[in-house]
Write a protein that holds these residues in place. Sequence first.
Motif, mmCIF file in Angstrom:
data_model
loop_
_atom_site.group_PDB
_atom_site.id
_atom_site.type_symbol
_atom_site.label_atom_id
_atom_site.label_comp_id
_atom_site.label_asym_id
_atom_site.label_seq_id
_atom_site.Cartn_x
_atom_site.Cartn_y
_atom_site.Cartn_z
ATOM 1 N N GLU A 141 -0.519 10.202 -10.707
ATOM 2 C CA GLU A 141 -0.776 9.371 -11.886
ATOM 3 C C GLU A 141 -2.038 8.529 -11.768
ATOM 4 O OE1 GLU A 141 2.735 7.201 -13.262
ATOM 5 O OE2 GLU A 141 3.956 8.515 -12.013
ATOM 6 N N GLU A 142 -2.552 8.340 -10.560
ATOM 7 C CA GLU A 142 -3.695 7.444 -10.378
ATOM 8 C C GLU A 142 -4.986 8.063 -10.887
ATOM 9 O OE1 GLU A 142 -5.785 3.951 -9.015
ATOM 10 O OE2 GLU A 142 -3.733 4.386 -9.562
ATOM 11 N N GLU A 143 -5.301 9.252 -10.419
ATOM 12 C CA GLU A 143 -6.562 9.906 -10.773
ATOM 13 C C GLU A 143 -6.282 10.999 -11.805
ATOM 14 O OE1 GLU A 143 -9.111 8.444 -9.747
ATOM 15 O OE2 GLU A 143 -8.509 7.381 -7.940
ATOM 16 N N THR A 144 -6.010 10.574 -13.020
ATOM 17 C CA THR A 144 -5.546 11.472 -14.074
ATOM 18 C C THR A 144 -6.524 12.589 -14.390
ATOM 19 O OG1 THR A 144 -4.358 9.601 -15.053
ATOM 20 C CG2 THR A 144 -4.693 11.548 -16.445
ATOM 21 N N PHE A 145 -7.811 12.291 -14.305
ATOM 22 C CA PHE A 145 -8.834 13.244 -14.737
ATOM 23 C C PHE A 145 -9.483 13.981 -13.569
ATOM 24 C CE2 PHE A 145 -8.697 9.558 -17.607
ATOM 25 C CZ PHE A 145 -8.198 10.178 -18.741
ATOM 26 N N SER A 146 -9.722 13.283 -12.454
ATOM 27 C CA SER A 146 -10.398 13.897 -11.303
ATOM 28 C C SER A 146 -9.424 14.580 -10.355
ATOM 29 C CB SER A 146 -11.180 12.838 -10.529
ATOM 30 O OG SER A 146 -10.298 11.892 -9.941
ATOM 31 N N HIS A 147 -8.172 14.148 -10.360
ATOM 32 C CA HIS A 147 -7.120 14.676 -9.469
ATOM 33 C C HIS A 147 -7.465 14.480 -7.994
ATOM 34 C CE1 HIS A 147 -5.328 16.310 -13.071
ATOM 35 N NE2 HIS A 147 -6.414 17.008 -13.323
ATOM 36 N N ASP A 172 -6.263 12.249 -6.027
ATOM 37 C CA ASP A 172 -5.225 11.314 -5.575
ATOM 38 C C ASP A 172 -5.039 11.309 -4.061
ATOM 39 O OD1 ASP A 172 -3.747 10.563 -8.348
ATOM 40 O OD2 ASP A 172 -4.334 12.664 -8.354
ATOM 41 N N LEU A 173 -5.273 12.434 -3.401
ATOM 42 C CA LEU A 173 -5.047 12.470 -1.956
ATOM 43 C C LEU A 173 -6.088 11.663 -1.195
ATOM 44 C CD1 LEU A 173 -3.781 16.090 -1.187
ATOM 45 C CD2 LEU A 173 -2.498 14.020 -1.774
ATOM 46 N N TRP A 174 -7.285 11.495 -1.739
ATOM 47 C CA TRP A 174 -8.267 10.584 -1.132
ATOM 48 C C TRP A 174 -7.704 9.154 -1.171
ATOM 49 C CZ3 TRP A 174 -9.872 15.089 -3.281
ATOM 50 C CH2 TRP A 174 -10.964 15.759 -2.713
ATOM 51 N N ASP A 175 -7.140 8.766 -2.311
ATOM 52 C CA ASP A 175 -6.544 7.433 -2.440
ATOM 53 C C ASP A 175 -5.341 7.279 -1.509
ATOM 54 O OD1 ASP A 175 -8.392 7.136 -4.435
ATOM 55 O OD2 ASP A 175 -6.955 7.164 -6.086
ATOM 56 N N PHE A 176 -4.538 8.328 -1.420
ATOM 57 C CA PHE A 176 -3.381 8.358 -0.521
ATOM 58 C C PHE A 176 -3.846 8.051 0.905
ATOM 59 C CE2 PHE A 176 0.749 10.959 0.176
ATOM 60 C CZ PHE A 176 0.997 10.361 1.395
ATOM 61 N N GLN A 177 -4.884 8.757 1.360
ATOM 62 C CA GLN A 177 -5.402 8.558 2.715
ATOM 63 C C GLN A 177 -5.873 7.123 2.916
ATOM 64 O OE1 GLN A 177 -5.709 10.774 5.513
ATOM 65 N NE2 GLN A 177 -6.135 8.770 6.429
ATOM 66 N N LEU A 211 0.829 -1.206 0.000
ATOM 67 C CA LEU A 211 0.000 0.000 0.000
ATOM 68 C C LEU A 211 0.863 1.256 0.000
ATOM 69 C CD1 LEU A 211 -2.822 -1.161 2.422
ATOM 70 C CD2 LEU A 211 -3.139 -0.426 0.059
ATOM 71 N N LEU A 212 1.973 1.224 0.748
ATOM 72 C CA LEU A 212 2.876 2.378 0.721
ATOM 73 C C LEU A 212 3.573 2.491 -0.635
ATOM 74 C CD1 LEU A 212 3.707 4.573 2.845
ATOM 75 C CD2 LEU A 212 2.201 2.747 3.645
ATOM 76 N N ASP A 213 3.860 1.355 -1.255
ATOM 77 C CA ASP A 213 4.433 1.385 -2.601
ATOM 78 C C ASP A 213 3.438 1.999 -3.590
ATOM 79 O OD1 ASP A 213 6.800 0.231 -1.792
ATOM 80 O OD2 ASP A 213 6.233 -1.801 -2.389
ATOM 81 N N GLU A 214 2.149 1.689 -3.404
ATOM 82 C CA GLU A 214 1.114 2.269 -4.262
ATOM 83 C C GLU A 214 1.099 3.789 -4.122
ATOM 84 O OE1 GLU A 214 -0.715 0.873 -6.445
ATOM 85 O OE2 GLU A 214 -0.636 -1.274 -6.008
ATOM 86 N N VAL A 215 1.227 4.255 -2.885
ATOM 87 C CA VAL A 215 1.268 5.701 -2.660
ATOM 88 C C VAL A 215 2.463 6.310 -3.374
ATOM 89 C CG1 VAL A 215 1.533 7.514 -0.938
ATOM 90 C CG2 VAL A 215 0.043 5.565 -0.463
ATOM 91 N N ALA A 216 3.613 5.664 -3.239
ATOM 92 C CA ALA A 216 4.851 6.216 -3.794
ATOM 93 C C ALA A 216 4.846 6.253 -5.313
ATOM 94 C CB ALA A 216 6.044 5.405 -3.297
ATOM 95 N N THR A 217 4.238 5.238 -5.940
ATOM 96 C CA THR A 217 4.317 5.125 -7.395
ATOM 97 C C THR A 217 3.113 5.677 -8.129
ATOM 98 O OG1 THR A 217 3.368 2.891 -7.326
ATOM 99 C CG2 THR A 217 5.767 3.083 -7.234
ATOM 100 N N GLY A 218 2.018 5.970 -7.412
ATOM 101 C CA GLY A 218 0.828 6.453 -8.100
ATOM 102 C C GLY A 218 0.194 7.672 -7.490
ATOM 103 N N LYS A 219 -0.079 7.613 -6.188
ATOM 104 C CA LYS A 219 -0.841 8.693 -5.563
ATOM 105 C C LYS A 219 -0.020 9.962 -5.380
ATOM 106 C CE LYS A 219 -3.490 5.037 -4.861
ATOM 107 N NZ LYS A 219 -3.165 3.674 -5.291
ATOM 108 N N VAL A 220 1.190 9.827 -4.864
ATOM 109 C CA VAL A 220 1.989 11.020 -4.591
ATOM 110 C C VAL A 220 2.576 11.602 -5.879
ATOM 111 C CG1 VAL A 220 4.303 10.059 -4.234
ATOM 112 C CG2 VAL A 220 3.496 11.946 -2.784
#
Length: 383
Positions: A288-294, A296-301, A276-285
Amino acid sequence: MNKTSTAAAVLVVGTLALAGCTDNTTQASADGAISVVSTDDACNVSTDTTAGGTIKFDVKNEGSAVTEFYLLAEDGLRIVGEVENIGPGVTRDLVVMAPQGKYFTACKPGMVGDGIRAAFTVNEAADGQEVSADRAALQKNATDQYAAYVKDQNEQLVRGTEKFADAFASGDEELAKSLYAPTRMHWERIEPVAESFGDLDPILDAREADLEDGEDFTGWHRAEKDLWAPKGYTKMTESEREKIATKMVEDTKELYTRTQSLEFTPDQLANGAKELLDEVATGKVTGEEETFSHTDLWDFQANLEGAKIAYEDLQPLLVGTDDALDEELKTNFAALQKQLDAYREGDGFKYYQDLSDAQIKELASGVDALSEPLSKLTAAVVK
């Protein structure tokens, strides 16, 4: 989410015969770990068999691109353990608890494509692998608690997806947008579990950028693109929205059904927290995860919460055995949460594009600070 990791989990057993799979001349590490050397075109594993119990792989990347390593179950779909984002020249450890049975090892140079696989056998546990009754009780309690958490999150995900799908299909974009990020948090909290179902994860959560030629764009990010339509995009018709929405609900209910009978092991909880921390490092922070809605910090949390739940379930196993690691994890979880809290707005967070480069860098540093001690959790709880 690092969607490029998903393809390794969706292959059927028939695709296993790939060149350069195993070279048993590679030597095992001095501490008994199985050596894995990943190159651009080979996955050299020092042995294709080992005793059951706690298994450690030392994975070194001698290729020119970032790689990943997986231990897959016999069906070639379920991920037993994985270590991602291994840069050239870097060595990472994977520690798992695996019972007797048939498995597959897999390297994924470049984090794309099918991966380089080989059959792997786990025999009976060696003497001394038995866990004491008291420690076994703590381990069972931890995994039972986590299983209940996964079921609860899936129940909430189904309910939230149904509401979101109704709004999206009916064309109520304002309501659908308000439901999008909060509902996805249920998915993100248990992302390693959801990802383990290699047939469901891509159709529910694949990003457009990660699709290969001919693959359908479906699920959450397909709806996201339609709701936050980029310039030049043609909006879906009513029937197209209904088709996407119906499929999302069906697949989410299928995920719920499959997770009801899941059983976990302590190493899966600890490795999942690190993932999960790897997901944060490679996508959320990175945004890149929420390309259109932005969002990402909801996903980070949500990723942070999921990792913390796994750690807290396992925490009794650290008491008296690795108090220093326990204290470091408590401190670093709290510190990263404090950093993220600075970007709260109302019931949610600032949008990713509103963060400065300095703020993003600061968050990334906080993720790195937590990720380092979290990588030690697996070895500490499977003793």
